[in-house]
Design an enzyme around this catalytic site. Structure first.
Site, mmCIF file in Angstrom:
data_model
loop_
_atom_site.group_PDB
_atom_site.id
_atom_site.type_symbol
_atom_site.label_atom_id
_atom_site.label_comp_id
_atom_site.label_asym_id
_atom_site.label_seq_id
_atom_site.Cartn_x
_atom_site.Cartn_y
_atom_site.Cartn_z
ATOM 1 N N LYS A 1 33.643 49.742 46.793
ATOM 2 C CA LYS A 1 35.102 49.166 45.720
ATOM 3 C C LYS A 1 36.398 49.052 46.433
ATOM 4 O O LYS A 1 35.773 49.751 48.003
ATOM 5 C CB LYS A 1 35.613 50.197 44.964
ATOM 6 C CG LYS A 1 36.884 50.190 44.130
ATOM 7 C CD LYS A 1 36.995 51.163 42.973
ATOM 8 C CE LYS A 1 38.745 50.753 42.265
ATOM 9 N NZ LYS A 1 39.385 51.922 42.119
ATOM 10 N N GLU B 1 50.391 55.976 35.993
ATOM 11 C CA GLU B 1 49.702 57.143 36.722
ATOM 12 C C GLU B 1 50.180 58.535 37.850
ATOM 13 O O GLU B 1 50.595 58.456 38.046
ATOM 14 C CB GLU B 1 49.170 56.240 37.371
ATOM 15 C CG GLU B 1 47.558 57.632 38.437
ATOM 16 C CD GLU B 1 46.562 56.382 38.754
ATOM 17 O OE1 GLU B 1 45.841 56.763 39.206
ATOM 18 O OE2 GLU B 1 46.877 55.069 39.081
ATOM 19 N N GLU C 1 33.518 52.404 38.525
ATOM 20 C CA GLU C 1 34.773 51.730 38.779
ATOM 21 C C GLU C 1 35.534 53.147 38.846
ATOM 22 O O GLU C 1 36.025 54.075 40.245
ATOM 23 C CB GLU C 1 35.412 50.380 38.446
ATOM 24 C CG GLU C 1 36.839 50.461 39.412
ATOM 25 C CD GLU C 1 37.715 49.800 38.580
ATOM 26 O OE1 GLU C 1 38.736 49.757 39.251
ATOM 27 O OE2 GLU C 1 37.636 48.628 37.760
ATOM 28 N N GLU D 1 44.019 40.125 35.706
ATOM 29 C CA GLU D 1 44.678 41.120 35.861
ATOM 30 C C GLU D 1 45.351 42.018 36.459
ATOM 31 O O GLU D 1 46.336 42.144 36.188
ATOM 32 C CB GLU D 1 42.444 42.889 36.433
ATOM 33 C CG GLU D 1 43.664 43.803 36.050
ATOM 34 C CD GLU D 1 42.453 44.793 36.714
ATOM 35 O OE1 GLU D 1 42.879 45.684 37.145
ATOM 36 O OE2 GLU D 1 40.906 44.614 36.588
#
Length: 379
Positions: free
Chosen positions: A126, A182, A226, A363
């Site tokens: 990733k 986050e 992911e 995105e």
């Protein structure tokens, strides 16, 4: 991406936020007042806090470990039990002037990453690739007004403003502003919590479509894989530092105004009471949520494709004399230049072997919405 540097202009002090650091969260606001000492080294700052030479630290960590940090030991650290409450600011018209890189080049970068991700000769699983938008305001605007706009636009009251001057001359007078959803890591006494986000889908104004979008995200094999990379890395980083580590087997849905996210609440107890919130942040940063897996390979590819990210995808937060504190992942953010006119906003997305370049571009466009909507930006 290479961060643009704009020559300083006059009246910097009038347009900068009076406090070197403000973090607004649903459970309260923390603000730094005054400056006792500045640190461009995170390890030196952490040592000063542990030794008692300073009683608190606030500021930002860069994306790349070893690059200059922007940390301040304030005169005082003020806590209030609610999100920041400010009058609605009167912002000037702000427009997009430049995309860094162009949309076509970003798609090409994603395609380059995908060739590596799908190659038998690479161990890359990733990588998070980002792009930037340079914004121009019709007249100078202050970081305090941007903070107010961002916080008021977030349903939970998330917002931050950080003076980046401690990182050195190239950062003098620049401010990092944003509204991150986050939590990288939080420490309260011996309790450690985190809430990594990875895997996302755009919200929809139709409630039925929106609910179905969230359900598809929760069942998406690509997004679940992911997300698992992030949780596995966080577990590996926290297990040596924590006991009673609690991590659910599957992520749950969480949301912002623009996006559904997969999130996993993590909780544990400190093994060593001397481990501070800043120590924890340094131990877990950067996570695969903003870098990739394996970390070194992903970071090398990001550096090759984007250049220096500066403070985007770093961490920002605070830590007090008891070691308590909270650090957020530096996303949904922009850097305000000393002229008060130019901002650079950032957005990225996690790329895995099953990713589609067009979807990844879309995105990032949605993620820019947090900053653009709050600031009333027009193209």
């Amino acid at each position: 991406m290479r961060v643009p540097v704009v020559a300083p202009a006059g009246d910097r002090a009038e347009r900068s936020v009076a406090r070197p650091f403000v973090l607004s969260r649903p459970h309260g606001t923390v603000a730094a007042e005054g400056i006792d000492q500045r640190f461009d080294s995170a390890s030196a700052a952490a040592d000063a806090l542990r030794s008692g030479r300073v009683t608190a630290l606030t500021g930002a960590l860069p994306f790349a470990p070893g690059h200059p940090a922007a940390l301040t030991a304030p005169h005082a650290l003020r806590h209030s039990p609610a999100p920041l409450e400010t009058p609605r600011p009167s912002l000037p018209p702000i427009r997009i002037s430049t995309a860094l890189p162009s949309e076509a080049e970003h798609v090409d970068r994603v395609a380059t990453a995908l060739r590596l991700l799908r190659s038998d000769d690479s161990d890359l699983l990733k990588v998070v690739l980002a792009r930037a938008l340079v914004l121009d305001a019709e007249r100078p605007v202050g970081a305090d007004d941007l903070l107010a706009a961002l916080t008021r636009n977030d349903p939970l009251g998330n917002g931050f403003a950080v003076d980046l001057t401690p990182a050195g001359d190239v950062w003098a007078g620049r401010h990092l502003v944003g509204s991150s959803p986050e939590v990288l890591v939080r420490r309260q006494g011996d309790r450690v919590t985190a809430h990594p986000l990875a895997g996302s889908a755009p919200r929809h104004p139709d409630p039925e479509v929106d609910r179905a979008t969230g359900e598809r995200l929760a069942a998406s094999a690509k997004n679940l894989a992911e997300h698992a990379h992030v949780v596995d890395a966080l577990r590996a980083a926290l297990e040596p530092l924590c006991t009673d580590l609690e991590i659910p087997d599957r992520p749950s849905l969480t949301s912002t105004r623009q996006l559904w996210h997969l999130g996993t609440p993590v909780a544990g107890r400190l093994r060593d009471p001397g481990t501070t919130a800043l120590d924890l942040a340094l131990a877990v940063h950067p996570t695969p949520a903003i870098c990739g897996t394996p970390t070194a390979a992903a970071r090398d590819l990001i550096l090759d494709l984007e250049g220096d990210r500066g403070f985007y995808a770093g961490a920002l937060g605070w830590c007090d004399a008891d070691g308590d504190g909270e650090w957020m992942v530096t996303i949904r953010c922009a850097v305000l230049e000393p002229d008060g006119v130019t901002l650079t906003a950032y957005a990225g997305g996690g790329i895995v072997a099953a990713s589609d370049p067009a979807d990844e571009l879309a995105e990032t466009t949605v993620k820019f919405g947090t900053v653009l909507e709050a600031l009333g930006v027009h193209s």
